[in-house]
Design a protein around this motif. Structure first.
Motif, PDB file in Angstrom:
ATOM      1  N   PRO B  91      10.664 -29.347  49.218  1.00  9.61           N
ATOM      2  CA  PRO B  91       9.831 -28.608  48.248  1.00  9.61           C
ATOM      3  C   PRO B  91      10.430 -28.559  46.848  1.00  9.61           C
ATOM      4  CG  PRO B  91      10.932 -27.109  49.766  1.00  9.61           C
ATOM      5  CD  PRO B  91      11.325 -28.475  50.187  1.00  9.61           C
ATOM      6  N   THR B  92      11.510 -29.288  46.596  1.00 12.23           N
ATOM      7  CA  THR B  92      12.104 -29.304  45.259  1.00 12.23           C
ATOM      8  C   THR B  92      11.526 -30.470  44.461  1.00 12.23           C
ATOM      9  OG1 THR B  92      14.156 -28.315  46.014  1.00 12.23           O
ATOM     10  CG2 THR B  92      14.285 -29.591  43.998  1.00 12.23           C
ATOM     11  N   PRO B  93      10.970 -30.191  43.271  1.00 11.56           N
ATOM     12  CA  PRO B  93      10.462 -31.313  42.469  1.00 11.56           C
ATOM     13  C   PRO B  93      11.589 -32.301  42.147  1.00 11.56           C
ATOM     14  CG  PRO B  93       9.744 -29.206  41.567  1.00 11.56           C
ATOM     15  CD  PRO B  93      10.749 -28.897  42.631  1.00 11.56           C
ATOM     16  N   GLU B  96      14.045 -31.789  39.249  1.00  9.49           N
ATOM     17  CA  GLU B  96      15.191 -30.880  39.346  1.00  9.49           C
ATOM     18  C   GLU B  96      16.380 -31.565  40.027  1.00  9.49           C
ATOM     19  OE1 GLU B  96      13.740 -27.169  41.026  1.00  9.49           O
ATOM     20  OE2 GLU B  96      12.116 -27.163  39.563  1.00  9.49           O
TER      21      GLU B  96
END
Lengths: 325, 262
Positions: B91-93, B96
């Motif tokens: 779920p981390t873009p 980032e």
């Protein structure tokens, strides 16, 4: 949602393709063509099919890595296109193969890095990583660089990586591919443990024993379409009308296989051989009438036995994949 | 709210990768070191401004090369080892994740510029005296931020092409020249100046030169504070473009299914 955690409805995926010579861009024929199914909470759902059947594309759509060309799906009640970030928090994908890990750093460092991507607090992260390393039997090699790992160790690390966020749903894309039988058995044991822990698993494979051993429900996909679905018993039942004759012989040549295949009523022939013998599994429309003509074609092969057998999942699979069902 | 766990985790992972693979020493340290060495040897009569140009030039080259190569190669490395899909399914873009790496890459460039500075002092006994060390290091830190943002932008841009190694080769020297770090841009044809003005580190280099006590050679002298203000504004534009590019990249990659290819 009820107990349905994955609902796929008429999923279609066409990939853009580029002509290698002219550079012209086109859309491929569908890699997945109208796939629909439902998976219940806690189930091990098997998606079986030959290479290029659309298994991985289906997993990638449900795992939010691909947007379907048409159709749709929900995972844990979230739309795979619009709510993909919510889905990603609660799923993970485990692939088979050597790739997918950072090989210059250690196994533990790989797990720490992937845990950070799920915002897992440091203390919980370290405790969970210790547990996972023990679960997959890598605690002693945890601080070794991944490039020094054997193929089996890498697969165990893949499994640990897939569990770092304690997902509700795991997509397992051919997790035992290329592994020796012993490690494959270990991996299957780990898959069973995940199921006991209450996780829902979608497993793709073309290993029939694996599917038979693990899966509650099976869909067979060929050319992007689901050609059969049901429990293992139901799939076997579907081919029960077609008997299987098994012949064990000392010598086997491709000509003989061809000759057997050419007999009227023979639907499919599969052959496995070792240094001492060959075993032919022959699917026929009516087993009773076929034993003698088959035995006649095999008379120069030093027959050990010819017998009528119950169809296995592999027979059901072969029948459906080849299209004689 | 950005995932700080991911940014710091990615920063650490990049550091571990860097330590594990010493070949990065060549573009990150050896090349700028050699560049400075040659420049210092070309000018036997070293006045203060030549020495500063050589040292600053070598330092900025190190920071730029590192951001360009490492960030440009960043996503291709993931393609190569097959981890890009594992990153994308979290779920981390991706922006980032790459941010942590880009900060590390620019920081290694900073380390390189310090080494260049030490080399100049010890081997060539240049006795560099900075007019205002505090202003100098503030400008250096902001250049670091700007280069990290450029690294991020390039990483996103290079997702669309597998020719990133060719592009990094092509971009390295021209952009270094337009930064004004080694050659004052007023010596360059005036048609090239707008290119320099849109490249954030150009303003940072001007601020560094002012802080070091060398008079500004910018065709538009705006002073130290003006330089930093413009640098901030351009960095903000880079960041917005990068965010948009990552958004587009995410959608396009999910459409085409090209993430796993190398």
């Amino acid at each position: 949602m009820g107990d349905r955690v994955i609902v796929a409805e008429d999923l279609v995926k066409c990939y853009p393709r580029t002509n290698g010579k002219s550079g012209e861009k086109k859309t491929s024929k569908p890699a997945v063509d109208g796939v629909s199914f439902e998976i219940r909470k806690g189930q091990i759902f098997g998606l079986l099919g030959p290479n290029g059947a659309g298994k991985t594309t289906t997993i990638k759509m449900l795992g939010t890595l691909l947007i379907p060309t048409s159709g749709g799906a929900t995972v844990l009640d979230h739309d795979i296109v619009k709510d993909y970030m919510e889905i990603r928090k609660r799923i993970n994908i485990i692939s088979g193969g050597d790739r997918g890990l950072y090989y210059r750093i250690s196994g533990r460092q790989n797990l720490r890095f992937f845990s950070d991507l799920y915002r897992i607090p440091r203390r919980l992260r370290d405790v969970r990583i210790e547990e996972l390393l023990q679960k997959v039997g890598l605690e002693k090699a945890a601080d070794q660089r991944v490039e020094e790992y054997s193929r089996g160790m890498k697969q165990r690390l893949h499994i640990a990586r897939g569990l770092v966020n304690d997902p509700d749903i795991l997509f397992l894309d051919e997790p035992t591919i290329g592994l020796d039988p012993e490690i494959s058995r270990e991996v299957r044991g780990m898959v069973r443990d995940m199921s006991k822990d209450g996780k829902t698993l979608l497993l793709t494979t073309h290993n029939m024993n694996e599917a038979e051993e693990l899966c509650d429900d099976i869909n067979i996909i060929v050319g992007g379409k689901i050609v059969a679905k049901g429990t293992i018993a139901e799939l076997k039942e579907a081919v029960r009308k077609k008997s299987v004759i098994e012949a064990e012989v000392r010598r086997m040549t491709p000509d003989v296989i061809e000759a057997v295949h050419s007999i009227d009523g023979v639907l499919n022939v599969a052959c496995s051989s070792d240094a001492y013998r060959s075993i032919l599994r022959i699917q026929v429309a009516d087993g009773q009438d076929m034993v003698l003509p088959i035995a006649k074609r095999l008379e120069n092969c030093r027959i050990i036995r010819v017998s009528r057998e119950e169809p296995t999942l592999e027979d059901a699979y072969m029948s459906m994949v080849i299209g004689d069902a | 709210m950005p995932n700080l766990y991911a940014i710091t985790g990615s920063f650490k992972k990049q550091a571990l990768d860097f330590i594990a693979d010493p070949q990065w020493i060549i573009p990150s340290l050896v090349a700028p070191f050699t560049f400075t060495l040659v420049t210092l040897m070309i000018y036997p009569e070293r006045d203060a401004s030549i020495v500063l140009y050589a040292v600053l030039g070598g330092g900025i080259l190190g920071m730029w090369s590192n951001s360009l190569r490492a960030s440009g190669f960043s996503i291709n490395y993931d393609r190569m080892v097959g981890t890009l899909e594992s990153l994308m399914v979290t779920p981390t873009p991706l922006m980032e994740v790459i941010a942590g790496r880009a900060i590390w890459n620019a920081l290694i460039g900073l380390l390189n510029s310090l080494l260049v500075f030490i080399l100049a002092e010890v081997v060539f006994q240049t006795s560099i005296r900075l007019a205002d060390p505090l202003m100098f290091f503030i400008a250096l830190a902001i250049i670091l931020l700007s280069l990290s943002t450029i690294g991020l932008f390039l990483a996103a841009f290079f997702v669309f092409t597998r020719a990133s190694s060719v592009l990094t080769q092509i971009l390295e020297l021209p952009i270094f020249i337009i930064s004004g770090a080694m050659i004052p841009i007023n010596l360059m044809p005036s048609w090239s100046w707008p290119l320099s003005f849109t490249f954030g580190p150009f303003w940072g280099v001007d601020a560094l030169q002012i802080a070091a006590g060398v008079s500004s050679t910018s065709p538009i002298p705006v002073g130290y504070a003006g330089d930093l203000l413009i640098l901030f504004a351009i960095t903000a534009v880079y960041l917005t473009l990068t965010w948009m590019l990552f958004k587009k990249m995410d959608g396009k990659a999910r459409e085409s299914g090209s993430l796993g290819r190398y």
